[in-house]
Design an enzyme around this catalytic site. Structure first.
Site, short mmCIF file in Angstrom:
data_model
loop_
_atom_site.label_atom_id
_atom_site.label_comp_id
_atom_site.label_asym_id
_atom_site.label_seq_id
_atom_site.Cartn_x
_atom_site.Cartn_y
_atom_site.Cartn_z
N VAL A 84 2.47 35.45 -41.34
CA VAL A 84 3.40 34.38 -41.72
C VAL A 84 3.92 33.68 -40.46
O VAL A 84 4.51 34.31 -39.58
CB VAL A 84 4.57 34.93 -42.54
CG1 VAL A 84 5.50 33.79 -42.95
CG2 VAL A 84 4.05 35.66 -43.78
N LYS A 85 3.69 32.38 -40.41
CA LYS A 85 4.17 31.58 -39.29
C LYS A 85 5.62 31.16 -39.55
O LYS A 85 5.94 30.61 -40.60
CB LYS A 85 3.29 30.34 -39.10
CG LYS A 85 1.85 30.67 -38.76
CD LYS A 85 0.96 29.44 -38.75
CE LYS A 85 1.21 28.56 -37.55
NZ LYS A 85 0.21 27.46 -37.47
N ILE A 86 6.45 31.42 -38.55
CA ILE A 86 7.88 31.11 -38.64
C ILE A 86 8.25 30.24 -37.44
O ILE A 86 7.97 30.62 -36.29
CB ILE A 86 8.75 32.38 -38.60
CG1 ILE A 86 8.29 33.39 -39.66
CG2 ILE A 86 10.22 32.04 -38.75
CD1 ILE A 86 8.68 33.06 -41.07
#
Length: 224
Positions: A82-84
């Site tokens: 998951v890219k944050i």
């Protein structure tokens, strides 16, 4: 250094997978917005097309929204990352998600301070935007190198996944710095294995020499 592709081009992904050089695939909201299909279907197809991780980005800027979106993405497959965004509540989200066993990738990094905080938060990956930094301040490789030194000095587990690579030279400079991985658009990846006149000339010389001798030309070992 590992290569990830930054694309939803399934044919390109499958080709890189077949070549044995693909470590994973990244996407972002802009890339996914170009698809004429449901996001879930696109992500599923990418997971089926390659054996590595697949990174997708949350679009909420609020903590609760980021966490909810991240958990839904992670539920798709254990290979989801998951890219944050590395700003504001993003660091808190990374810390919470990593403690839950959800791999995160700190994205939109323009400065070493962002990467340092992402490492402290426990992010699995951090993505400095090489070409965008270069266009903005002209010191992209100073940022990448200082970030890598920081990770090495303190033994952080965060791996640099250099992003926004636009040229083969940028790819090679990242390799020389020693980052763990880069994510490449399809056109730059294709340039890595493209031929050249020097290569083709050498191959033509080999072929001419081989064909000039009947014993080599007709050798059963080398028949197609």
């Amino acid at each position: 250094m590992k290569i990830w592709l930054d694309t939803i081009d399934i044919d390109a992904i499958r080709k890189a997978q077949a070549m044995g050089v693909l470590a994973g695939v990244t996407t972002n909201p802009s890339i996914l917005a170009t698809a004429n299909r449901e996001v879930e279907a696109v992500l599923g197809e990418i997971l089926d097309a390659q054996a590595g991780p697949l990174a997708a980005q949350v679009v909420s800027r609020e903590l609760d929204g980021m966490l909810a979106q991240a958990r839904r993405l992670a539920a798709i497959s254990p290979r989801m990352v998951v890219k944050i965004p590395a700003v504001g509540e993003g660091y808190r989200a990374m810390s919470i998600l990593e403690r839950e066993g959800i791999a995160t990738l700190a994205t939109t990094i323009f400065e070493t301070r962002q990467l340092a905080l992402a490492a402290l938060a426990g992010a699995s990956y951090a993505a400095p935007y090489v070409n965008r930094i270069e266009l903005s301040t002209g010191n992209a490789f100073e940022v990448v190198e200082s970030s890598q030194r920081l990770l090495d000095a303190y033994g952080y587990r965060t791996a640099i996944l250099a992003a926004a690579i636009k040229t083969v030279d940028q790819f090679l400079r990242c390799a020389r710095i020693g980052v763990a991985a880069v994510t490449l658009p399809v056109n730059v990846f294709q340039q890595l294995y493209a031929s050249s006149e020097d290569i083709e000339q050498s191959l033509r010389k080999f072929d001419a020499a081989w064909q000039s001798n009947g014993l080599t030309r007709d050798a059963a070992l080398f028949q197609e």
